[in-house]
Design a protein around this motif. Structure first.
Motif, PDB file in Angstrom:
ATOM      1  N   ILE A  29      27.543  84.413  29.041  1.00 23.72           N
ATOM      2  CA  ILE A  29      26.080  84.512  29.034  1.00 23.72           C
ATOM      3  C   ILE A  29      25.510  84.632  30.450  1.00 23.72           C
ATOM      4  N   ARG A  30      26.414  84.712  31.426  1.00 21.37           N
ATOM      5  CA  ARG A  30      26.033  84.860  32.840  1.00 21.37           C
ATOM      6  C   ARG A  30      25.121  83.730  33.304  1.00 21.37           C
ATOM      7  N   PHE A  31      25.552  82.514  33.004  1.00 17.81           N
ATOM      8  CA  PHE A  31      24.808  81.323  33.395  1.00 17.81           C
ATOM      9  C   PHE A  31      25.780  80.284  33.943  1.00 17.81           C
ATOM     10  N   ALA A  32      26.459  80.641  35.017  1.00 16.38           N
ATOM     11  CA  ALA A  32      27.480  79.774  35.603  1.00 16.38           C
ATOM     12  C   ALA A  32      26.824  78.788  36.577  1.00 16.38           C
ATOM     13  N   HIS A  33      26.252  77.731  36.035  1.00 15.13           N
ATOM     14  CA  HIS A  33      25.612  76.699  36.852  1.00 15.13           C
ATOM     15  C   HIS A  33      26.669  75.681  37.287  1.00 15.13           C
ATOM     16  N   GLN A  34      26.479  75.112  38.428  1.00 15.24           N
ATOM     17  CA  GLN A  34      27.431  74.172  39.020  1.00 15.24           C
ATOM     18  C   GLN A  34      27.757  72.986  38.102  1.00 15.24           C
ATOM     19  N   VAL A  35      26.788  72.542  37.292  1.00 13.69           N
ATOM     20  CA  VAL A  35      27.024  71.379  36.413  1.00 13.69           C
ATOM     21  C   VAL A  35      28.058  71.663  35.340  1.00 13.69           C
ATOM     22  N   HIS A  36      28.427  72.942  35.168  1.00 12.00           N
ATOM     23  CA  HIS A  36      29.400  73.297  34.141  1.00 12.00           C
ATOM     24  C   HIS A  36      30.815  73.463  34.671  1.00 12.00           C
ATOM     25  N   PHE A  37      30.993  73.335  36.011  1.00  5.91           N
ATOM     26  CA  PHE A  37      32.348  73.492  36.550  1.00  5.91           C
ATOM     27  C   PHE A  37      32.675  72.574  37.729  1.00  5.91           C
ATOM     28  N   ASP A  38      31.729  71.831  38.278  1.00  3.81           N
ATOM     29  CA  ASP A  38      31.959  71.016  39.472  1.00  3.81           C
ATOM     30  C   ASP A  38      31.948  69.521  39.125  1.00  3.81           C
ATOM     31  N   ASP A  39      33.155  68.975  38.873  1.00  2.00           N
ATOM     32  CA  ASP A  39      33.282  67.563  38.505  1.00  2.00           C
ATOM     33  C   ASP A  39      32.677  66.632  39.559  1.00  2.00           C
ATOM     34  N   GLU A  40      32.965  66.909  40.807  1.00  2.00           N
ATOM     35  CA  GLU A  40      32.506  66.038  41.891  1.00  2.00           C
ATOM     36  C   GLU A  40      30.983  65.947  41.922  1.00  2.00           C
ATOM     37  N   MET A  41      30.315  67.062  41.827  1.00  2.00           N
ATOM     38  CA  MET A  41      28.862  67.074  41.834  1.00  2.00           C
ATOM     39  C   MET A  41      28.304  66.339  40.610  1.00  2.00           C
ATOM     40  N   CYS A  42      28.933  66.534  39.461  1.00  2.00           N
ATOM     41  CA  CYS A  42      28.474  65.876  38.238  1.00  2.00           C
ATOM     42  C   CYS A  42      28.650  64.362  38.315  1.00  2.00           C
ATOM     43  N   ARG A  43      29.768  63.921  38.854  1.00  2.00           N
ATOM     44  CA  ARG A  43      29.977  62.472  39.003  1.00  2.00           C
ATOM     45  C   ARG A  43      28.959  61.879  39.970  1.00  2.00           C
ATOM     46  N   ALA A  44      28.592  62.629  40.993  1.00  2.00           N
ATOM     47  CA  ALA A  44      27.560  62.168  41.931  1.00  2.00           C
ATOM     48  C   ALA A  44      26.209  62.008  41.223  1.00  2.00           C
ATOM     49  N   GLN A  45      26.012  62.740  40.119  1.00  2.00           N
ATOM     50  CA  GLN A  45      24.787  62.622  39.324  1.00  2.00           C
ATOM     51  C   GLN A  45      24.860  61.440  38.348  1.00  2.00           C
ATOM     52  N   GLY A  46      26.027  60.800  38.274  1.00  2.00           N
ATOM     53  CA  GLY A  46      26.196  59.673  37.359  1.00  2.00           C
ATOM     54  C   GLY A  46      26.800  60.047  36.022  1.00  2.00           C
ATOM     55  N   TRP A  47      27.251  61.274  35.882  1.00  2.87           N
ATOM     56  CA  TRP A  47      27.869  61.713  34.636  1.00  2.87           C
ATOM     57  C   TRP A  47      29.377  61.504  34.704  1.00  2.87           C
ATOM     58  N   LYS A  48      30.043  61.616  33.550  1.00  2.00           N
ATOM     59  CA  LYS A  48      31.496  61.455  33.478  1.00  2.00           C
ATOM     60  C   LYS A  48      32.242  62.638  34.085  1.00  2.00           C
ATOM     61  N   GLY A  49      31.611  63.773  34.126  1.00  2.00           N
ATOM     62  CA  GLY A  49      32.220  65.011  34.624  1.00  2.00           C
ATOM     63  C   GLY A  49      31.329  66.169  34.251  1.00  2.00           C
ATOM     64  N   VAL A  50      31.926  67.364  34.192  1.00  2.00           N
ATOM     65  CA  VAL A  50      31.132  68.548  33.865  1.00  2.00           C
ATOM     66  C   VAL A  50      30.504  68.403  32.484  1.00  2.00           C
ATOM     67  N   ILE A  51      29.392  69.099  32.288  1.00  2.00           N
ATOM     68  CA  ILE A  51      28.669  69.001  31.020  1.00  2.00           C
ATOM     69  C   ILE A  51      28.624  70.361  30.323  1.00  2.00           C
ATOM     70  N   LEU A  52      28.400  70.303  29.023  1.00  2.00           N
ATOM     71  CA  LEU A  52      28.305  71.532  28.238  1.00  2.00           C
ATOM     72  C   LEU A  52      26.972  72.224  28.498  1.00  2.00           C
ATOM     73  N   PRO A  53      26.958  73.547  28.430  1.00  2.00           N
ATOM     74  CA  PRO A  53      25.701  74.277  28.607  1.00  2.00           C
ATOM     75  C   PRO A  53      24.763  74.051  27.423  1.00  2.00           C
TER      76      PRO A  53
END
Length: 137
Positions: A29-53
């Protein structure tokens, strides 16, 4: 065709996608946002890891309704709102009910309210899906 009375349940749908499938979906769908592939950034946000779109979660709601109404169904409108994050490799439950049924000429317009819950039954997405189907008599 399914029961088209307000309050009728949309048959539930269960979906689980892997991280790879999620990544492929975002690429498609051409929507490659960092939250869907960057574990480190997602954990810094307080999440367990990458999230589903979110678009994938909204699509599951649409899929449940169109499966119920059959191949002649025509999508009129879809709106969804994320209420929490959803993670790959977890079984998500999609449920809903018919909220309104209207006639428009040769078409029956069916509006459904939908929900996507994670394995802990946390609501992750709310949606409204409106679909038209040919009226049969």
């Amino acid at each position: 065709m399914a029961d088209l009375q307000p309050g009728a349940a949309v048959p539930p749908l269960d979906r689980c996608v892997s991280r790879v499938q999620s990544t492929l979906y975002t690429a498609a769908i051409r929507f490659a946002h960092q939250v869907h592939f960057d574990d480190e950034m997602c954990r810094a946000q307080g999440w367990k890891g990458v999230i589903l779109p979110g678009f994938l979660l909204g699509n599951w709601c649409l899929e449940a309704v169109t499966r119920m109404l059959g191949p002649q169904s025509v999508v009129r409108a879809v709106s969804f709102r994320l209420t929490s994050v959803a993670y790959p490799d977890a079984l998500h439950h999609i449920t809903g009910e018919v909220s309104k049924v209207e006639q428009d000429g040769d078409w029956t317009i069916v509006t459904c309210t939908m929900a996507v819950n994670d394995p802990d039954e946390t609501l992750v997405t709310k949606a409204t899906v409106t679909v038209a189907v040919p009226t049969t008599e």
